[in-house]
Design an enzyme around this catalytic site. Structure first.
Site, PDB file in Angstrom:
ATOM      1  N   HIS A 131       0.963  -1.430  -0.095  1.00 21.87           N
ATOM      2  CA  HIS A 131       0.045   0.103   0.193  1.00 21.87           C
ATOM      3  C   HIS A 131       0.967   1.117  -0.041  1.00 21.87           C
ATOM      4  O   HIS A 131       2.159   1.162   0.504  1.00 21.87           O
ATOM      5  CB  HIS A 131      -0.832  -0.233   1.151  1.00 21.87           C
ATOM      6  CG  HIS A 131      -0.205  -0.356   2.631  1.00 21.87           C
ATOM      7  ND1 HIS A 131       0.162  -1.529   2.908  1.00 21.87           N
ATOM      8  CD2 HIS A 131       0.192   0.737   3.464  1.00 21.87           C
ATOM      9  CE1 HIS A 131       0.704  -1.242   3.959  1.00 21.87           C
ATOM     10  NE2 HIS A 131       0.926   0.076   4.495  1.00 21.87           N
ATOM     11  N   HIS A 184       0.846   5.207   1.135  1.00 15.46           N
ATOM     12  CA  HIS A 184       0.263   6.279   1.831  1.00 15.46           C
ATOM     13  C   HIS A 184       0.423   7.351   1.111  1.00 15.46           C
ATOM     14  O   HIS A 184       1.383   7.944   0.553  1.00 15.46           O
ATOM     15  CB  HIS A 184       1.058   6.574   2.982  1.00 15.46           C
ATOM     16  CG  HIS A 184       1.150   5.398   4.173  1.00 15.46           C
ATOM     17  ND1 HIS A 184       0.351   5.307   5.282  1.00 15.46           N
ATOM     18  CD2 HIS A 184       2.075   4.173   4.014  1.00 15.46           C
ATOM     19  CE1 HIS A 184       0.750   4.097   5.850  1.00 15.46           C
ATOM     20  NE2 HIS A 184       1.791   3.638   5.226  1.00 15.46           N
TER      21      HIS A 184
END
Ligand code: AMP
Length: 119
Positions: A105, A107
């Site tokens: 992922h 940010h």
């Protein structure tokens, strides 16, 4: 269970809709959700739907996926109103990198100034 998800992976469960999230964007490759514990006024996680443990597990065949992730992040930054002043896109890898969820992922953080290098 499909081959592209991993049992007991938090973000695979979010992608599957088994755990609620606040979705910002969803398409065939990518999901973006608001971070549950935001560290900035805008803090969004952009992730592949498919399970990839971290950036260290990407391969040369993941170019389309990475392109989609970064284009999506830029589009969200514009729609969130953080593009003009600037923002940060970062991914953590492994324990010392600060990774706490082992599903790739990025940010997307904005709405305040950030220091460099990060702590
Ligand atoms: P990292 O520590 O880089 O692996 O980032 C994991 C991020 O996931 C952290 O910023 C957490 O606040 C966030 N997070 C953990 N659980 C959830 C959840 N259920 N929904 C949204 N974000 C989450």
């Amino acid at each position: 269970m499909a081959d592209d998800r991993v049992a007991d992976c938090l973000f695979c469960r979010i992608v599957a809709g088994e755990i609620p999230s606040t979705k910002v964007h969803e398409d065939d490759l990518v999901l973006a959700i608001r971070d549950i514990a935001p560290r900035a006024p805008t803090h969004i996680l952009v992730m592949p739907r498919r399970h990839v443990a971290s950036a260290a597990d990407l391969t040369a065949g993941d170019g389309d996926l990475l392109g989609r992730i970064f284009v999506t992040a830029a589009e969200i930054a514009r729609s969130e109103g953080i593009a003009e002043r600037g923002y940060r896109v970062v991914t953590n890898v492994g324990t010392w990198g600060g990774q706490s969820v082992d599903h790739l992922h990025f940010h997307l953080m904005g709405g305040r100034a950030f220091e460099w290098p990060p702590g």
